[in-house]
Design a protein around this motif. Sequence first.
Motif, mmCIF file in Angstrom:
data_model
loop_
_atom_site.group_PDB
_atom_site.id
_atom_site.type_symbol
_atom_site.label_atom_id
_atom_site.label_comp_id
_atom_site.label_asym_id
_atom_site.label_seq_id
_atom_site.Cartn_x
_atom_site.Cartn_y
_atom_site.Cartn_z
ATOM 1 N N GLU A 5 0.520 -39.509 -22.554
ATOM 2 C CA GLU A 5 1.616 -38.563 -22.386
ATOM 3 C C GLU A 5 2.024 -38.436 -20.920
ATOM 4 O O GLU A 5 3.193 -38.280 -20.615
ATOM 5 C CB GLU A 5 1.238 -37.188 -22.950
ATOM 6 N N ILE A 6 1.081 -38.519 -20.001
ATOM 7 C CA ILE A 6 1.422 -38.483 -18.575
ATOM 8 C C ILE A 6 2.306 -39.677 -18.239
ATOM 9 O O ILE A 6 3.276 -39.560 -17.513
ATOM 10 C CB ILE A 6 0.147 -38.479 -17.705
ATOM 11 N N TRP A 12 10.140 -40.212 -18.072
ATOM 12 C CA TRP A 12 11.180 -39.237 -18.403
ATOM 13 C C TRP A 12 11.555 -38.372 -17.206
ATOM 14 O O TRP A 12 12.724 -38.070 -17.000
ATOM 15 C CB TRP A 12 10.744 -38.333 -19.541
ATOM 16 N N LEU A 13 10.561 -37.968 -16.426
ATOM 17 C CA LEU A 13 10.824 -37.096 -15.279
ATOM 18 C C LEU A 13 11.113 -37.866 -14.004
ATOM 19 O O LEU A 13 11.561 -37.293 -13.024
ATOM 20 C CB LEU A 13 9.638 -36.145 -15.059
#
Length: 132
Positions: A5-6, A12-13
Motif C-alpha cells: 500500500e505504501i 498516487w501521491l
Amino acid sequence: MIGEEISWGQHWLGFATPEGLIKVNLQHEANLHNLVSPRLYDALYQGLGWCLILLPPIAHHYGKSLAHLTIVRFLRDCFSWPAVYGLMVSAGILLQHEIFEELSEMVLAFTVFYALLSLMVRTKKRPSFLAA
C-alpha cells in the motif's frame, strides 16, 4: 500488505523514493517487502498460505485444551464462520504461486477485515454504532 500500500500511495501521491531505498529495493519503490530475495518471499507466502488453510481446522478439532490462548480461540472462531474460513482458504491457495501474489494480497486484506469485523460483531460489549 502495508508495504504494498505504501508503494501504491507513492505513485498516487507522487512522492519520491528515498535515495537509500532506491539502491536496495528491487522495484526502486518505498516499500519494505522488496528488500528480500523474491525466492525467500515466495517461501514465506507459501508458508503463510498453508497456515491460513490448516491452522483453523487444527485449532477447531484439537485446540479445546488450549482454548484459553487468544490465538487458538480466534482460529477456532474463524473456522466456525464459513465466510471467514472460505476467504482464508482462498487467500492460502492464491499465496501458493507468485503469479497470484497481488490477488492474494487483496483477498488476504478482505480476510483480515472480515475476520476482525466478525470478531467485533460477536463481542459482548458492542460499540454504540453497532447496537441495534
